[in-house]
Design a protein around this motif. Structure first.
Motif, PDB file in Angstrom:
ATOM      1  N   SER A 145       0.648  -1.299   0.073  1.00 57.78           N
ATOM      2  CA  SER A 145      -0.320  -0.074   0.346  1.00 57.78           C
ATOM      3  C   SER A 145       0.855   1.203   0.605  1.00 57.78           C
ATOM      4  O   SER A 145       0.253   2.494  -0.272  1.00 57.78           O
ATOM      5  CB  SER A 145      -0.829   0.207   1.160  1.00 57.78           C
ATOM      6  OG  SER A 145      -0.171  -0.323   2.526  1.00 57.78           O
ATOM      7  N   ARG A 146       2.143   0.831   0.130  1.00 58.00           N
ATOM      8  CA  ARG A 146       2.952   1.778   0.308  1.00 58.00           C
ATOM      9  C   ARG A 146       5.011   1.887  -0.150  1.00 58.00           C
ATOM     10  O   ARG A 146       5.199   0.633   0.927  1.00 58.00           O
ATOM     11  CB  ARG A 146       3.195   3.153   1.390  1.00 58.00           C
ATOM     12  CG  ARG A 146       3.766   4.572   1.446  1.00 58.00           C
ATOM     13  CD  ARG A 146       3.393   4.988   2.690  1.00 58.00           C
ATOM     14  NE  ARG A 146       3.957   4.176   4.393  1.00 58.00           N
ATOM     15  CZ  ARG A 146       4.018   5.172   5.420  1.00 58.00           C
ATOM     16  NH1 ARG A 146       3.822   6.069   5.672  1.00 58.00           N
ATOM     17  NH2 ARG A 146       3.517   4.430   6.375  1.00 58.00           N
ATOM     18  N   ALA A 147       5.594   2.748  -0.708  1.00 53.33           N
ATOM     19  CA  ALA A 147       7.071   2.027  -1.146  1.00 53.33           C
ATOM     20  C   ALA A 147       7.195   3.841  -1.768  1.00 53.33           C
ATOM     21  O   ALA A 147       7.053   3.894  -2.619  1.00 53.33           O
ATOM     22  CB  ALA A 147       6.774   1.056  -2.623  1.00 53.33           C
ATOM     23  N   ALA A 148       8.176   3.880  -0.801  1.00 54.46           N
ATOM     24  CA  ALA A 148       8.415   5.614  -1.076  1.00 54.46           C
ATOM     25  C   ALA A 148      10.233   5.569  -0.055  1.00 54.46           C
ATOM     26  O   ALA A 148       9.950   5.331   1.158  1.00 54.46           O
ATOM     27  CB  ALA A 148       7.805   6.851  -0.712  1.00 54.46           C
ATOM     28  N   TYR A 149      10.336   6.977  -0.887  1.00 51.50           N
ATOM     29  CA  TYR A 149      12.575   6.668  -0.321  1.00 51.50           C
ATOM     30  C   TYR A 149      11.776   8.415  -0.195  1.00 51.50           C
ATOM     31  O   TYR A 149      11.965   9.047  -0.700  1.00 51.50           O
ATOM     32  CB  TYR A 149      13.540   6.035  -1.334  1.00 51.50           C
ATOM     33  CG  TYR A 149      14.849   6.677  -0.670  1.00 51.50           C
ATOM     34  CD1 TYR A 149      15.072   6.021   0.478  1.00 51.50           C
ATOM     35  CD2 TYR A 149      15.254   7.681  -0.950  1.00 51.50           C
ATOM     36  CE1 TYR A 149      16.633   6.200   0.783  1.00 51.50           C
ATOM     37  CE2 TYR A 149      16.707   8.188  -0.995  1.00 51.50           C
ATOM     38  CZ  TYR A 149      17.003   7.337   0.298  1.00 51.50           C
ATOM     39  OH  TYR A 149      18.605   7.387   1.462  1.00 51.50           O
ATOM     40  N   LEU A 150      12.790   8.253   0.724  1.00 47.29           N
ATOM     41  CA  LEU A 150      12.920   9.453   1.393  1.00 47.29           C
ATOM     42  C   LEU A 150      13.680  10.354   1.507  1.00 47.29           C
ATOM     43  O   LEU A 150      14.665  10.235   1.905  1.00 47.29           O
ATOM     44  CB  LEU A 150      11.981  10.044   2.361  1.00 47.29           C
ATOM     45  CG  LEU A 150      10.360   9.158   2.954  1.00 47.29           C
ATOM     46  CD1 LEU A 150       9.938   9.579   4.124  1.00 47.29           C
ATOM     47  CD2 LEU A 150       9.413  10.093   1.766  1.00 47.29           C
TER      48      LEU A 150
END
Length: 221
Positions: A134-139
């Motif tokens: 439901s979420r996959a993000a690199y900050l």
């Protein structure tokens, strides 16, 4: 070769100008019935169809897309053989994809293409087929890869995922639901608890139970 490496020149701009010129000859991009005007397979304009070649025009799409009506259950062609509301491709796939797409997702890829730095960031390289993300993000500012996922309903076996672009010379730590579960540097991995983490080609491979939703954070140190 990545898409970002391709030399497109001004192909998109030329294409957009050509469509806008064609639209102008037939009263603009919207037909009297509120549908988008588009080209049909004979490259002539057919008012009343529901697809558009102007998806790159973000402001126009945001203003008009939600007002589109009908088409999904209407006949594709009338007695003369012309498309009536939209093509099968749009009715069966493109509109549904547009509704699932994150806000301005494809528009951002077009207007702000990824550079080489993006492909060097930590990412999910491989995952079990039963995982639902439901979420996959690199900050980048926080040097953290944020993941939220769980197994499909009814799947009660352990799942695996591989995270790459981690072993870049620095250390890292892995948190699951806010609790540190593993950490490492170079080829060394140390776990805390019963979690299974092992080295992979460019990062590490994780095996765990995801029958309930999990929040996983990888932090580069």
């Amino acid at each position: 070769m990545k898409v970002a490496d391709w030399n497109w020149g001004d192909v998109f701009e030329m294409f957009a100008r050509g469509c806008q010129k064609a639209w102008a000859q037939f009263g603009g991009p919207l037909a009297p019935d509120g549908h988008f005007t588009t080209f049909d397979q004979t490259l002539s304009m057919q008012p009343g169809q529901g697809e558009t070649w102007g998806a790159w025009n973000g402001a126009f799409v945001r203003e008009t897309f939600g007002k589109q009506v009908g088409g999904w259950l209407e006949p594709w062609r009338n007695a003369e053989g012309h498309l009536t509301a939209m093509s099968p491709a749009n009715g069966n796939a493109m509109l549904q994809y547009a509704r699932l797409n994150v806000n301005d997702g494809l528009c951002k890829l077009y207007e702000e293409p990824w550079n080489e730095r993006h492909f060097d960031e930590p990412l999910v390289f491989d995952a079990s087929h039963a995982l639902d993300f439901s979420r996959a993000a690199y900050l980048p500012d926080h040097k953290a890869l944020i993941l939220s996922f769980c197994s499909f309903d009814g799947f009660d076996q352990p799942v695996e995922l591989e995270i790459a672009n981690v072993r870049n010379g620095g250390g890292w730590q892995l948190e699951i639901d806010g609790i540190r579960a593993a950490h490492g540097i170079a080829d060394r991995v140390e776990t805390e608890g019963a979690i299974d983490v092992r080295c992979a080609i460019a990062g590490f491979r994780l095996r765990l139970d995801a029958s309930t939703p999990l929040s996983v954070v990888l932090r580069l140190l």
